[in-house]
Design a protein around this motif. Structure first.
Motif, short mmCIF file in Angstrom:
data_model
loop_
_atom_site.label_atom_id
_atom_site.label_comp_id
_atom_site.label_asym_id
_atom_site.label_seq_id
_atom_site.Cartn_x
_atom_site.Cartn_y
_atom_site.Cartn_z
N ILE A 69 0.84 -1.20 0.00
CA ILE A 69 0.00 0.00 0.00
C ILE A 69 0.87 1.25 0.00
O ILE A 69 0.56 2.26 -0.64
CB ILE A 69 -0.95 -0.02 1.21
N ALA A 70 1.99 1.19 0.73
CA ALA A 70 2.91 2.34 0.75
C ALA A 70 3.70 2.45 -0.55
O ALA A 70 4.09 3.56 -0.96
CB ALA A 70 3.88 2.22 1.93
N LEU A 71 3.93 1.33 -1.23
CA LEU A 71 4.74 1.34 -2.45
C LEU A 71 3.95 1.65 -3.71
O LEU A 71 4.55 1.82 -4.77
CB LEU A 71 5.43 -0.02 -2.63
N ILE A 72 2.63 1.73 -3.61
CA ILE A 72 1.81 1.89 -4.81
C ILE A 72 2.07 3.21 -5.50
O ILE A 72 1.80 3.37 -6.70
CB ILE A 72 0.31 1.74 -4.45
N THR A 73 2.62 4.20 -4.78
CA THR A 73 2.91 5.51 -5.37
C THR A 73 4.37 5.65 -5.79
O THR A 73 4.82 6.75 -6.10
CB THR A 73 2.57 6.63 -4.38
N ASP A 74 5.13 4.56 -5.79
CA ASP A 74 6.54 4.59 -6.16
C ASP A 74 7.32 5.60 -5.33
O ASP A 74 7.95 6.52 -5.87
CB ASP A 74 6.73 4.90 -7.65
N PRO A 75 7.32 5.48 -4.00
CA PRO A 75 8.02 6.48 -3.18
C PRO A 75 9.52 6.33 -3.28
O PRO A 75 10.04 5.25 -3.54
CB PRO A 75 7.53 6.15 -1.74
N ARG A 76 10.24 7.43 -3.06
CA ARG A 76 11.70 7.37 -3.04
C ARG A 76 12.20 6.83 -1.72
O ARG A 76 13.23 6.16 -1.66
CB ARG A 76 12.26 8.77 -3.26
N VAL A 77 11.49 7.17 -0.63
CA VAL A 77 11.89 6.75 0.71
C VAL A 77 10.70 6.08 1.38
O VAL A 77 9.57 6.56 1.26
CB VAL A 77 12.38 7.94 1.56
N LEU A 78 10.95 4.99 2.09
CA LEU A 78 9.91 4.25 2.78
C LEU A 78 10.35 4.01 4.22
O LEU A 78 11.44 3.51 4.46
CB LEU A 78 9.64 2.91 2.07
N PHE A 79 9.50 4.38 5.18
CA PHE A 79 9.77 4.16 6.59
C PHE A 79 8.88 3.02 7.09
O PHE A 79 7.66 3.06 6.91
CB PHE A 79 9.49 5.43 7.41
N LEU A 80 9.50 2.03 7.72
CA LEU A 80 8.77 0.89 8.26
C LEU A 80 9.04 0.79 9.76
O LEU A 80 10.19 0.81 10.18
CB LEU A 80 9.21 -0.40 7.56
N ASP A 81 7.98 0.66 10.53
CA ASP A 81 8.09 0.56 11.98
C ASP A 81 7.86 -0.88 12.40
O ASP A 81 6.72 -1.36 12.42
CB ASP A 81 7.08 1.49 12.66
N GLU A 82 8.95 -1.60 12.71
CA GLU A 82 8.91 -2.98 13.16
C GLU A 82 8.02 -3.86 12.25
O GLU A 82 6.98 -4.36 12.67
CB GLU A 82 8.42 -3.06 14.60
N PRO A 83 8.40 -4.03 10.99
CA PRO A 83 7.58 -4.82 10.07
C PRO A 83 7.51 -6.31 10.41
O PRO A 83 6.68 -7.01 9.84
CB PRO A 83 8.28 -4.61 8.72
N THR A 84 8.37 -6.79 11.32
CA THR A 84 8.37 -8.22 11.65
C THR A 84 7.70 -8.51 12.99
O THR A 84 7.69 -9.67 13.43
CB THR A 84 9.81 -8.76 11.70
N SER A 85 7.14 -7.51 13.65
CA SER A 85 6.52 -7.73 14.96
C SER A 85 5.33 -8.68 14.84
O SER A 85 4.50 -8.55 13.92
CB SER A 85 6.05 -6.40 15.56
N GLY A 86 5.24 -9.63 15.75
CA GLY A 86 4.14 -10.58 15.77
C GLY A 86 4.27 -11.72 14.79
O GLY A 86 3.34 -12.52 14.67
N LEU A 87 5.39 -11.83 14.09
CA LEU A 87 5.58 -12.88 13.11
C LEU A 87 6.57 -13.92 13.63
O LEU A 87 7.46 -13.61 14.42
CB LEU A 87 6.10 -12.30 11.78
#
Length: 305
Positions: free
Chosen positions: A55-73
């Motif tokens: 959903i964040a990448l659908i606009t082709d961003p130059r920079v992407l910030f992710l907050d603990e993408p592996t939490s709960g996995l």
């Protein structure tokens, strides 16, 4: 969900077929093609994490910030998600992420590591042998033992320093180190390069003297194709001030409302769990009103009036 987001966030003038192609490419990149037609409530935790990234990448961003993408996995799913994130970084997207208790494999996927303690940097550099050399040589940390998770080993070093009230010395050690000086020099070089690019950017007077086609090309050169593609203000040839302000929305408010009604309303009317309670509510209310006035229409007595 991805096509709905693309309709909201990508340029209104972009054809629907192009948006669908972009969504399909993103599904392939995130390994979500197998569940493309599955409702969100029916996908796994790892797929949900990758969908959030999509959903964040659908606009082709130059920079992407992710907050603990592996939490709960679990470990396998976390590694799967981080492999996808690493592949996105190799494709040219700058990704900054925080992470909680990564596995050794997951930690090895990072290109750069920034450790903060009380808001101050105590290390910024490559993970792996460079980090081991720095902490053992400059900070007096013990050598990692066989089987140690490098991330946990560094966390142990920093936590012990924090508890022994030596956090100021760790921060000072980094600030005075050759590593920090090299990082600052690299940052200054990048800023100087950006400054040179801005001095080469077309001015307002230059743009006014160009034809429409040349003016658009100058804007594209100044802002970069990805920024102009996202439909920011600087991609408009009639908005010169937008060269340095990319804060405008891609789609107007009426288009967002149209897309919302198109997707949400249609989905709601196809859902029995949405329609049945609302129909029953209206029928029940009508029955209550009917019972209150049943047989009262021809009673013209004083008490009834």
């Amino acid at each position: 969900m991805l096509l709905y987001t693309a309709q909201l966030k990508r340029p209104r003038t972009e054809p629907l077929a192009a948006k669908q192609a972009a969504v399909q490419a993103l599904l392939d990149k995130l390994c979500l093609s197998s569940c493309a037609s599955t409702r969100i409530s029916g996908i796994s935790g790892g797929q949900a994490k990758r969908l959030n990234i999509g959903i964040a990448l659908i606009t082709d961003p130059r920079v992407l910030f992710l907050d603990e993408p592996t939490s709960g996995l679990d470990s396998f799913t976390a590694n799967e998600v981080m492999r996808v994130v690493s592949s996105l970084a190799r494709d040219g997207t700058t990704i900054a992420t925080t992470i909680h208790s990564p596995s050794s494999y997951c930690f090895s996927l990072f290109d750069k590591l920034l450790i903060l303690m009380s808001g101050k940097p105590v290390y910024f550099g490559e993970p792996g042998s460079a980090a081991i050399s720095y902490f053992t040589g400059s900070c007096g940390a013990r050598q990692p033992r066989v089987g140690d998770n490098l991330a946990e080993w560094m966390l142990e070093t920093v936590t012990q320093a924090d508890r022994s009230e030596c956090k100021a010395s760790l921060s000072r050690t980094y600030r005075e180190s050759t590593l920090a000086q090299a990082n600052v020099a690299q940052m200054l070089a990048l800023l100087e390069d950006q400054k040179r690019r801005q001095t080469r950017s077309p001015t307002l007077q230059d743009l006014q003297q160009l034809s429409a086609a040349d003016r658009q090309q100058a804007v594209l050169t100044d802002c970069g194709p990805s920024t102009a593609y996202r439909g920011c203000a600087c991609s408009s040839s009639s908005s010169y001030g937008g060269l340095f302000d990319c804060s405008s929305y891609v789609t107007p408010a009426w288009w967002s409302l149209k897309v919302l009604l198109q997707y949400r309303t249609g989905q709601n009317y196809r859902s029995l769990t949405y329609m049945i309670p609302r129909l029953l509510e209206k029928l029940l209310f009508a029955a209550v009103v009917l019972s209150l006035y049943w047989g009262k229409g021809t009673d013209f007595s004083t008490l009834n009036i």
